[in-house]
Design a protein around this motif. Sequence first.
Motif, PDB file in Angstrom:
ATOM      1  N   CYS A   4      11.224  18.336 -32.235  1.00 20.87           N
ATOM      2  CA  CYS A   4       9.771  18.664 -32.974  1.00 20.87           C
ATOM      3  C   CYS A   4       9.961  17.943 -34.422  1.00 20.87           C
ATOM      4  O   CYS A   4       9.363  17.152 -35.018  1.00 20.87           O
ATOM      5  N   GLN A   5      11.214  18.489 -34.880  1.00 16.71           N
ATOM      6  CA  GLN A   5      11.563  18.208 -36.248  1.00 16.71           C
ATOM      7  C   GLN A   5      11.738  16.534 -36.635  1.00 16.71           C
ATOM      8  O   GLN A   5      11.138  15.970 -37.642  1.00 16.71           O
ATOM      9  N   ILE A   6      12.381  16.149 -35.871  1.00 14.00           N
ATOM     10  CA  ILE A   6      12.724  14.602 -35.644  1.00 14.00           C
ATOM     11  C   ILE A   6      11.494  13.754 -35.356  1.00 14.00           C
ATOM     12  O   ILE A   6      11.405  12.879 -36.190  1.00 14.00           O
ATOM     13  N   LEU A   7      10.727  14.364 -34.371  1.00 12.13           N
ATOM     14  CA  LEU A   7       9.513  13.537 -34.090  1.00 12.13           C
ATOM     15  C   LEU A   7       8.545  13.616 -35.438  1.00 12.13           C
ATOM     16  O   LEU A   7       7.888  12.464 -35.669  1.00 12.13           O
ATOM     17  N   ALA A   8       8.369  14.717 -36.006  1.00  9.59           N
ATOM     18  CA  ALA A   8       7.381  14.753 -37.071  1.00  9.59           C
ATOM     19  C   ALA A   8       7.973  13.757 -38.207  1.00  9.59           C
ATOM     20  O   ALA A   8       7.304  13.109 -38.785  1.00  9.59           O
ATOM     21  N   SER A  31      -1.341  16.566 -34.206  1.00  2.00           N
ATOM     22  CA  SER A  31       0.127  16.308 -34.292  1.00  2.00           C
ATOM     23  C   SER A  31       1.173  17.286 -34.982  1.00  2.00           C
ATOM     24  O   SER A  31       0.539  18.602 -34.938  1.00  2.00           O
ATOM     25  N   CYS A  32       2.173  16.993 -35.490  1.00  2.00           N
ATOM     26  CA  CYS A  32       3.199  17.774 -35.968  1.00  2.00           C
ATOM     27  C   CYS A  32       3.013  17.798 -37.323  1.00  2.00           C
ATOM     28  O   CYS A  32       2.865  16.969 -38.287  1.00  2.00           O
ATOM     29  N   TYR A  33       2.961  19.188 -37.977  1.00  2.00           N
ATOM     30  CA  TYR A  33       2.814  19.296 -39.491  1.00  2.00           C
ATOM     31  C   TYR A  33       3.896  20.150 -39.983  1.00  2.00           C
ATOM     32  O   TYR A  33       4.171  20.957 -39.338  1.00  2.00           O
ATOM     33  N   HIS A  34       4.020  19.977 -41.329  1.00  2.00           N
ATOM     34  CA  HIS A  34       4.968  20.495 -42.024  1.00  2.00           C
ATOM     35  C   HIS A  34       4.523  21.714 -42.961  1.00  2.00           C
ATOM     36  O   HIS A  34       3.635  21.350 -43.604  1.00  2.00           O
ATOM     37  N   VAL A  35       5.031  22.985 -42.783  1.00  2.00           N
ATOM     38  CA  VAL A  35       4.532  23.881 -43.625  1.00  2.00           C
ATOM     39  C   VAL A  35       5.700  24.535 -44.238  1.00  2.00           C
ATOM     40  O   VAL A  35       6.640  24.848 -43.958  1.00  2.00           O
ATOM     41  N   ILE A 100      -7.286  19.594 -39.151  1.00  2.00           N
ATOM     42  CA  ILE A 100      -6.006  20.092 -38.653  1.00  2.00           C
ATOM     43  C   ILE A 100      -6.255  21.283 -37.630  1.00  2.00           C
ATOM     44  O   ILE A 100      -6.848  22.359 -38.298  1.00  2.00           O
ATOM     45  N   ASP A 101      -6.309  21.074 -36.342  1.00  2.00           N
ATOM     46  CA  ASP A 101      -6.474  22.164 -35.559  1.00  2.00           C
ATOM     47  C   ASP A 101      -5.041  22.831 -35.669  1.00  2.00           C
ATOM     48  O   ASP A 101      -3.987  22.530 -34.652  1.00  2.00           O
ATOM     49  N   LEU A 102      -5.207  24.019 -36.315  1.00  2.00           N
ATOM     50  CA  LEU A 102      -3.752  24.810 -36.442  1.00  2.00           C
ATOM     51  C   LEU A 102      -3.452  25.539 -35.034  1.00  2.00           C
ATOM     52  O   LEU A 102      -2.216  25.837 -35.058  1.00  2.00           O
ATOM     53  N   GLN A 108       5.560  22.955 -38.097  1.00  2.02           N
ATOM     54  CA  GLN A 108       7.053  22.900 -38.640  1.00  2.02           C
ATOM     55  C   GLN A 108       7.182  23.994 -39.693  1.00  2.02           C
ATOM     56  O   GLN A 108       6.700  23.347 -40.691  1.00  2.02           O
ATOM     57  N   ILE A 109       7.604  24.848 -39.451  1.00  2.00           N
ATOM     58  CA  ILE A 109       7.698  25.914 -40.766  1.00  2.00           C
ATOM     59  C   ILE A 109       8.915  25.898 -41.297  1.00  2.00           C
ATOM     60  O   ILE A 109       9.955  26.169 -40.729  1.00  2.00           O
TER      61      ILE A 109
END
Length: 441
Positions: A4-8, A31-35, A100-102, A108-109
């Motif tokens: 996921c980290q890579i995908l994001a 999609s994938c989000y960074h927190v 953003i639908d959390l 990705q935290i």
Amino acid sequence: MDSCQILALQNALPVPPDGHTGMNGTTIDCSCYHVEVLQSPYSTVRACILKDKIKALLIAKKTAFGDFTIEEFPDEFLKQNVISVSLRDSELPGVEKKVIDLTSCELQIHIYQVHTDGAGAEELDEENLIAANHWLLPSSDFQGMWESLVYDEPIKTRLLNYASTTLLFSDKNVDSNIISWNRVVLLHGPPGTGKTSLCKALAQKLCIRFSDHYSHGQLVEINSHSLFSKWFSESGKLVMKMFQRIQELMDDPKALVCILIDEVESLSAARKSSMNGVEPSDAIRVVNALLTQLDQIKKYPNVLILTTSNITGAIDLAFVDRADIKQYIGPPSTRAIYSIYLSCMKELTKRGVISPTHQLLDIRALEVTRFIENSATVYSLKLYNIASKSQGLSGRTLRKLPFMAHALFLRGSPVTLEEYLEAMSRTVDHQFKEREDFKDH
Ligand SMILES: Nc1ncnc2c1ncn2[C@@H]1O[C@H](COP(=O)(O)OP(=O)(O)OP(=O)(O)O)[C@@H](O)[C@H]1O
């Protein structure tokens, strides 16, 4: 590094392919989000515990609209251990806002703490010649730097994607004889456009985003001028000595080592001076020592070399060839200038220098109004006009301008927004006049 980290990090698109348009022209995004979670310096709680807590908090919140920062935590445990939580979204000031639908998006935290020691100087000889500055990352010196840089194109995302691919290929042990990449980024463009800041901010961002992979980061900023100017005959040896120190940092596989070489054109200046007959062998020896060392360290999986130049044409070709990414960084457009000025006005209002009676719209909201003047847009339009006539000024000058405006045309505080904007407008005229006067002399 997980998938996921890579995908994001690969997902550079401002509006992800799986996003779809909802009511009011907004985009529902799953999609994938960074927190990014800044842990308090005194907190000793393990990252995984904080991650679970934050995840639960965000899922309970259900949705977020664009970027947001949670300043107030409804949770006492978090209040004691966390300073801020930021959901990092797309960088472009002009993209559609997204709901953003959390509950369904991939979060990705990243938990991190900052080092507050500042820069350390690397002295290489008895004469105290400072050849490099050195930071332990993430550093409090670079907090907020990434977010403060505004560009019209998704340059920041592109750089982050490049770096993530570099780290991914190294992580997967891709054979560099079959697929070659050099771990070298070159940012070039006019002075004051944020190249050095962008390199430092990128190093900081990578340490935060890859905190699961690397326990810490090292940023070594090589002072190319000091390598070439003083003690020329000794410089070849100095380069070797400095890289020995860097080697020690790289030997720790848990450290991400970013090497920043500012103004690489001084390399070619050194070669040119050799052609003009000034200490020929020494100049060539220094440049060659540097290039050889760069070739050596690119074999290390945990290294990234970030370089900047103000004069593209003058960079040593041998060096340009080594850069995988050659990114031009130009002066900001009216839209970007507006966003830079807006951030300055917000800061001055927050600190009580400007009285908080009027609100300015962000660039997206202003564009939605189609620039039609009414009571809600009047001040924003004034700021937009100032941004428009500021075109041609560097980012460095723009960030200084609100200070100059107060120093030149205002006294004390609080000042009304109208007065401040008037002073800004006069300061822009003043800047251009100063330039003309300078040219005439
Ligand atoms: N696009 C931008 N957005 C916001 N701030 C900017 C931008 N460009 C420059 N700045 C501001 O200008 C300051 C100077 O930037 P920096 O020294 O990184 O530029 P540079 O391109 O490396 O300049 P030089 O080549 O002269 O060293 C930064 O602190 C930053 O605040």
